[in-house]
Structures are given as structure tokens and as C-alpha cells.
Scaffold this motif. Structure first.
Motif, PDB file in Angstrom:
ATOM      1  N   GLY A  30      46.630  21.565  18.346  1.00 31.78           N
ATOM      2  CA  GLY A  30      47.873  21.122  17.702  1.00 31.78           C
ATOM      3  C   GLY A  30      47.570  19.983  16.747  1.00 31.78           C
ATOM      4  O   GLY A  30      46.670  19.158  17.023  1.00 31.78           O
ATOM      5  N   GLY A  31      48.311  19.950  15.611  1.00 28.47           N
ATOM      6  CA  GLY A  31      47.974  18.957  14.583  1.00 28.47           C
ATOM      7  C   GLY A  31      49.136  18.082  14.159  1.00 28.47           C
ATOM      8  O   GLY A  31      49.070  17.416  13.127  1.00 28.47           O
ATOM      9  N   GLU A  33      52.290  15.023  14.951  1.00 26.75           N
ATOM     10  CA  GLU A  33      52.237  13.567  15.142  1.00 26.75           C
ATOM     11  C   GLU A  33      51.649  13.204  16.507  1.00 26.75           C
ATOM     12  O   GLU A  33      50.855  12.265  16.638  1.00 26.75           O
ATOM     13  CB  GLU A  33      53.648  12.998  15.004  1.00 26.75           C
ATOM     14  N   VAL A  34      52.051  13.978  17.521  1.00 26.26           N
ATOM     15  CA  VAL A  34      51.544  13.671  18.864  1.00 26.26           C
ATOM     16  C   VAL A  34      50.031  13.864  18.905  1.00 26.26           C
ATOM     17  O   VAL A  34      49.288  13.039  19.453  1.00 26.26           O
ATOM     18  CB  VAL A  34      52.248  14.551  19.921  1.00 26.26           C
ATOM     19  N   SER A  57      50.130  22.741   8.903  1.00 21.88           N
ATOM     20  CA  SER A  57      51.017  22.040   9.842  1.00 21.88           C
ATOM     21  C   SER A  57      50.489  20.655  10.215  1.00 21.88           C
ATOM     22  O   SER A  57      51.056  19.987  11.077  1.00 21.88           O
ATOM     23  CB  SER A  57      51.170  22.868  11.122  1.00 21.88           C
ATOM     24  N   PHE A  79      44.709  28.404  18.461  1.00 21.57           N
ATOM     25  CA  PHE A  79      43.785  28.467  19.605  1.00 21.57           C
ATOM     26  C   PHE A  79      43.471  29.940  19.882  1.00 21.57           C
ATOM     27  O   PHE A  79      44.380  30.773  19.947  1.00 21.57           O
ATOM     28  CB  PHE A  79      44.455  27.810  20.810  1.00 21.57           C
ATOM     29  N   ILE A  95      51.168  20.934  21.341  1.00 24.49           N
ATOM     30  CA  ILE A  95      51.758  22.016  20.544  1.00 24.49           C
ATOM     31  C   ILE A  95      53.215  22.231  20.945  1.00 24.49           C
ATOM     32  O   ILE A  95      53.632  21.846  22.038  1.00 24.49           O
ATOM     33  CB  ILE A  95      50.951  23.337  20.687  1.00 24.49           C
ATOM     34  N   ASP A  96      53.948  22.867  20.035  1.00 23.36           N
ATOM     35  CA  ASP A  96      55.377  23.092  20.270  1.00 23.36           C
ATOM     36  C   ASP A  96      55.619  24.465  20.893  1.00 23.36           C
ATOM     37  O   ASP A  96      56.550  25.168  20.514  1.00 23.36           O
ATOM     38  CB  ASP A  96      56.122  22.965  18.929  1.00 23.36           C
ATOM     39  N   ASP A 119      53.823  16.032  27.264  1.00 21.31           N
ATOM     40  CA  ASP A 119      55.209  16.144  27.736  1.00 21.31           C
ATOM     41  C   ASP A 119      55.476  17.282  28.712  1.00 21.31           C
ATOM     42  O   ASP A 119      56.638  17.610  28.948  1.00 21.31           O
ATOM     43  CB  ASP A 119      56.175  16.276  26.545  1.00 21.31           C
TER      44      ASP A 119
HETATM   45  N1  LIG Z   1      54.342  12.220  24.575  1.00 24.24           N
HETATM   46  C1  LIG Z   1      55.063  11.941  23.499  1.00 24.24           C
HETATM   47  O1  LIG Z   1      55.199  10.781  23.116  1.00 24.24           O
HETATM   48  C2  LIG Z   1      55.742  13.030  22.724  1.00 24.24           C
HETATM   49  C3  LIG Z   1      56.612  12.694  21.681  1.00 24.24           C
HETATM   50  C4  LIG Z   1      57.177  13.709  20.944  1.00 24.24           C
HETATM   51  C5  LIG Z   1      56.887  15.041  21.279  1.00 24.24           C
HETATM   52  N2  LIG Z   1      56.061  15.351  22.293  1.00 24.24           N
HETATM   53  C6  LIG Z   1      55.724  16.767  22.632  1.00 24.24           C
HETATM   54  O2  LIG Z   1      54.411  17.049  22.148  1.00 24.24           O
HETATM   55  C7  LIG Z   1      54.341  18.332  21.542  1.00 24.24           C
HETATM   56  C8  LIG Z   1      53.888  18.221  20.098  1.00 24.24           C
HETATM   57  O3  LIG Z   1      54.769  17.383  19.395  1.00 24.24           O
HETATM   58  P1  LIG Z   1      54.628  17.192  17.817  1.00 24.24           P
HETATM   59  O4  LIG Z   1      55.785  16.373  17.389  1.00 24.24           O
HETATM   60  O5  LIG Z   1      53.271  16.740  17.454  1.00 24.24           O
HETATM   61  O6  LIG Z   1      54.868  18.705  17.365  1.00 24.24           O
HETATM   62  P2  LIG Z   1      54.751  19.408  15.929  1.00 24.24           P
HETATM   63  O7  LIG Z   1      55.688  20.562  15.984  1.00 24.24           O
HETATM   64  O8  LIG Z   1      54.854  18.418  14.838  1.00 24.24           O
HETATM   65  O9  LIG Z   1      53.259  19.924  15.915  1.00 24.24           O
HETATM   66  C9  LIG Z   1      52.838  21.006  16.672  1.00 24.24           C
HETATM   67  C10 LIG Z   1      51.464  21.386  16.179  1.00 24.24           C
HETATM   68  O10 LIG Z   1      50.895  22.354  17.043  1.00 24.24           O
HETATM   69  C11 LIG Z   1      50.353  23.402  16.226  1.00 24.24           C
HETATM   70  N3  LIG Z   1      50.286  24.598  17.054  1.00 24.24           N
HETATM   71  C12 LIG Z   1      51.286  25.319  17.604  1.00 24.24           C
HETATM   72  N4  LIG Z   1      50.780  26.344  18.310  1.00 24.24           N
HETATM   73  C13 LIG Z   1      49.449  26.276  18.201  1.00 24.24           C
HETATM   74  C14 LIG Z   1      48.369  27.067  18.711  1.00 24.24           C
HETATM   75  N5  LIG Z   1      48.576  28.103  19.482  1.00 24.24           N
HETATM   76  N6  LIG Z   1      47.103  26.700  18.389  1.00 24.24           N
HETATM   77  C15 LIG Z   1      46.871  25.618  17.600  1.00 24.24           C
HETATM   78  N7  LIG Z   1      47.843  24.846  17.094  1.00 24.24           N
HETATM   79  C16 LIG Z   1      49.113  25.176  17.388  1.00 24.24           C
HETATM   80  C17 LIG Z   1      51.273  23.475  15.054  1.00 24.24           C
HETATM   81  O11 LIG Z   1      50.710  24.208  14.009  1.00 24.24           O
HETATM   82  C18 LIG Z   1      51.441  21.978  14.782  1.00 24.24           C
HETATM   83  O12 LIG Z   1      50.327  21.484  14.098  1.00 24.24           O
HETATM   84  C19 LIG Z   1      55.740  18.916  21.671  1.00 24.24           C
HETATM   85  O13 LIG Z   1      55.724  19.790  22.768  1.00 24.24           O
HETATM   86  C20 LIG Z   1      56.655  17.746  21.953  1.00 24.24           C
HETATM   87  O14 LIG Z   1      57.677  18.088  22.840  1.00 24.24           O
HETATM   88  C21 LIG Z   1      55.489  14.370  23.016  1.00 24.24           C
END
Ligand SMILES: NC(=O)c1ccc[n+]([C@@H]2O[C@H](COP(=O)([O-])OP(=O)(O)OC[C@H]3O[C@@H](n4cnc5c(N)ncnc54)[C@H](O)[C@@H]3O)[C@@H](O)[C@H]2O)c1
Ligand SMILES: C[C@@]1(CC(=O)O)C2=NC(=C\c3[nH]c(c(CCC(=O)O)c3CC(=O)O)Cc3[nH]c(c(CC(=O)O)c3CCC(=O)O)/C=C3\N/C(=C\2)[C@@H](CCC(=O)O)[C@]3(C)CC(=O)O)/[C@H]1CCC(=O)O
Length: 296
Positions: A30-31, A33-34, A57, A79, A95-96, A119
Motif C-alpha cells: 500500500g502506498g 498516507e498510512v 496511488s 501484491f 491498504i484500503d 487499523d
Molecule cells: N492507523 C492509522 O492512523 C490510520 C489512519 C487512517 C487510515 N488507516 C487505515 O489504513 C489503511 C490505509 O489508509 P490510507 O489512508 O493510506 O489509504 P489509501 O486509500 O490512501 O491508500 C491505500 C493504498 O493501498 C494500495 N493498495 C490497495 N490494494 C492493494 C494491493 N492489493 N496491493 C498493493 N497495494 C494496494 C492503493 O493503491 C493505495 O496506494 C486503511 O485501511 C485505513 O482504514 C489507518
């Protein structure tokens, strides 16, 4: 000293450790903000990162790490499966897609690779915590999943309570310890015991400010005079020159005269009253005070 416990500890906590990741390979999936926060956290620990996420992304801060760190190997794709877990020591999914996170986590479990799914606590082998870093000082605040926002608020309180030079003090103690190991090498046995006792004495008798201000010359003096004579040369007892020379000289045991006991008594009293006047505290005293004053 270890006291024989009277009862077993309560369970329900997490095992808190400072995991060493130097040279270990961490896969981040996943790429967003998290992900960028995860990458930052493991780069601080000198890990080698493999990032898998489609390029379109990537969050700008994730892109920054890809572009600027030679420790990050980037694959622009989704992945792919178990081949992506080859030679991997830790996996972080951000990832979402909860189902895909679940699948990745179960593949990791088959290989006994520790994994965190952002999360999704039931999938995690370990949780991230809120962090305070001051040089080598690292404080982890974990609510064990009860309240991440509360962890963040408590972090802010701890940050405000820490003196600005605390990291420098810890750094200096680290340098002193490694110099001490050079002049008194060995693991275990008497030398190790003596080293530990002396270092503990230095840490308790010097104030935090003094430890932070300790320069190379002061360290050399401590190691060449204090260590052989099993003294800590605590600066609070020889801050001004008149007491410094006298106390150092008398306490070294080189002067053998009837006036010796009296002179030492005067020096110690002077030093102690000076310490009280300025209200200086050793790190352990300071921490005790800070926790009572700021976190009450
Ligand atoms: N712990 C925290 O502070 C916190 C805060 C916000 C969100 N989250 C959770 O963390 C997760 C990610 O949040 P985000 O805001 O970075 O999400 P985002 O939607 O901005 O990014 C998701 C990333 O995952 C990638 N992705 C999706 N499926 C994939 C796969 N199969 N293989 C490779 N890459 C894949 C997408 O292309 C994207 O780069 C979410 O589930 C969100 O609920 C956690
Ligand atoms: C420490 C920090 C590190 C990091 O993740 O980077 C972290 N979360 C942070 C912030 C944060 N996360 C959330 C909010 C919104 C407010 C709120 O909900 O409270 C905020 C606050 C904000 O954004 O300001 C939402 C959230 N988080 C989790 C769930 C799922 C659930 O509880 O079921 C949900 C609900 C999702 C929903 O409701 O849908 C789960 C986890 N989050 C953890 C860590 C682990 C437990 C840590 C602990 O308890 O100490 C754990 C268990 C697993 C893990 O992810 O490792 C980081 C602080 C950074 C800092 O210092 O500023």
C-alpha cells in the motif's frame, strides 16, 4: 535487585520491546498516507524496505521516500502472493481492502512472518504506538488498542514534560559507556558487574543538565580518574574551583592528614546546599517529579 514475586502478573497487556531492524527486510503493501508513516517508522530503525503499490496511488510523502531513499525498493503493482514474502522479515499492510489484508496476513502467518494490518487489530501480531523520539531516547505510548487518539494526546503531554536536552544526555551516556567498554572490556563476570555499578552511580549522581553538557574532556577525566578510583566526580560537588580541587584531591585519598575529615565534610556540605539551592535533580528524580507534576 529482583524480588521474588508474591503473585502472577495480570495478563491483557502487550510485550513492549525495542525491535532492532538494521538490515532486516520489511515489506510494506500500500502506498497511501498510512504507508508513508509506516515507511518512515522502519527507516528510522535502519530497515530495508520493499514497497508494493500501484504508482498512480502513491501519496506524495510515500513518493518522497521512493525517490530519495536507497533503502526503499519499489514495485509499482498490486501484491502478487506468496512469492512477495520471500526473504521478508516483517510485513506491514496499509491498504484500503480488508479482505486482501486478511489474505496477506494469513500467508504471513503460514510463514511465521510478523505482520501488522493498519487499523485491523485482530489481524495484527503487533500494534504501532504513538512515539516520542529525542535522539536515542525513544518513548512508546500504547493504549493496547483502547484509544489511539488518547495515545496521541498522552504523547503530547510527555513531549511537553521532557527537557529539551534529554536526548543529548542519553547520547552522552551512550558515548561514555562505549568508551568505558574500551578501557574495561569483557562480558559478564566481575568487570561487567563493576562497570554496571559505576555507570549506575554516574547516572544517579549527575544531573540531567550535567550529563547533557558532558564534553569529551569531562568524559576523559571521568574515565581516567573516576573509574579507577570508583568515583563519579559528580560536578555538583565540585562546580566551583575552590571546592573542585580540594574535594577531588581529598576524596582521591592522596592527602593523609588530621584535617582531612573536616575538609571533606565542609566540601560535601557546600556541595549539598548548592544542590538544594538550585533544585537540581538527577534523571530519576526528574522523571519522578515530572510524572507527578505533569501527568497527574
Ligand atoms: N492507523 C492509522 O492512523 C490510520 C489512519 C487512517 C487510515 N488507516 C487505515 O489504513 C489503511 C490505509 O489508509 P490510507 O489512508 O493510506 O489509504 P489509501 O486509500 O490512501 O491508500 C491505500 C493504498 O493501498 C494500495 N493498495 C490497495 N490494494 C492493494 C494491493 N492489493 N496491493 C498493493 N497495494 C494496494 C492503493 O493503491 C493505495 O496506494 C486503511 O485501511 C485505513 O482504514 C489507518
Ligand atoms: C499510534 C498510532 C500509530 C499509527 O497507526 O501510525 C495508531 N493509531 C494512530 C492514530 C489513530 N488511529 C485512529 C484514529 C482516530 C481516532 C480513534 O479512533 O481513536 C487515530 C487518531 C488520529 O488519527 O489522530 C483510528 C483507529 N486505529 C485503530 C483502529 C481500529 C480499531 O480500533 O478497531 C481505528 C478505528 C478505525 C475506525 O473506527 O474505523 C487501530 C490501531 N491504531 C493503532 C495505532 C494501534 C493501537 C495503538 C494504541 O492503542 O495505542 C492499532 C490497534 C493497530 C495499528 O494500526 O497498529 C497512531 C497515533 C499517531 C500519533 O502519535 O499521532
Amino acid at each position: 535487585m529482583l524480588i521474588v514475586p508474591e503473585e502472577l502478573p495480570d495478563g491483557g497487556g502487550a510485550f513492549l520491546i525495542a525491535w532492532q531492524l538494521t538490515g532486516k527486510r520489511v515489506l510494506v503493501v500500500g502506498g497511501g498516507e498510512v504507508s508513508s508513516g509506516r515507511i518512515r517508522n522502519v527507516l528510522i530503525a535502519d530497515a530495508l524496505v520493499t514497497l508494493i503499490a500501484p504508482a498512480d496511488s502513491l501519496h506524495p510523502s510515500t513518493r518522497f521516500f521512493v525517490d530519495h531513499s536507497d533503502r526503499v525498493t519499489y514495485h509499482s503493482r498490486l501484491f502478487a502472493g506468496q512469492d512477495d514474502l520471500e526473504d521478508v522479515d516483517m510485513v506491514l499492510t496499509a491498504i484500503d481492502d480488508v479482505e486482501e489484508s486478511r489474505r496477506i496476513c494469513s500467508l504471513c502467518r503460514e510463514r511465521r512472518i510478523p505482520v501488522n494490518a493498519a487499523d485491523i487489530p485482530p489481524l495484527c501480531d503487533f500494534y504501532f504506538g504513538s512515539q516520542v523520539r529525542r535522539g536515542p531516547l525513544q518513548v512508546l505510548i500504547s493504549t493496547n488498542g483502547n484509544g489511539p487518539k488518547l495515545a496521541n494526546i498522552i504523547k503530547t503531554k510527555i513531549e511537553a514534560a521532557l527537557p529539551s536536552n534529554v536526548g543529548r544526555a542519553v547520547e552522552n551516556v551512550g558515548v561514555l559507556r562505549s568508551k568505558l567498554r574500551e578501557i574495561a572490556p569483557g562480558t559478564g563476570g566481575d568487570v561487567s558487574k563493576r562497570r554496571m555499578q559505576w555507570m549506575s552511580k554516574v547516572c544517579t549522581s549527575w544531573t540531567l543538565d550535567e550529563l547533557a553538557d558532558m564534553d569529551a574532556a569531562k568524559m576523559d577525566e571521568l574515565l581516567s580518574v573516576g573509574w579507577p578510583e570508583n568515583r563519579t566526580l559528580a560536578r555538583s560537588s565540585h562546580k566551583n574551583d575552590s571546592t573542585k580541587n580540594l574535594c577531588g584531591f581529598l576524596a582521591s585519598g592522596r592527602l593523609r592528614s588530621a584535617s582531612c575529615g573536616f575538609a571533606i565534610g565542609v566540601c560535601v556540605t557546600l556541595a549539598m546546599s548548592k544542590k538544594e539551592q538550585h533544585g537540581r535533580r538527577s534523571p530519576s528524580e526528574w522523571l519522578e517529579h515530572a510524572s507527578k507534576a505533569r501527568l497527574a
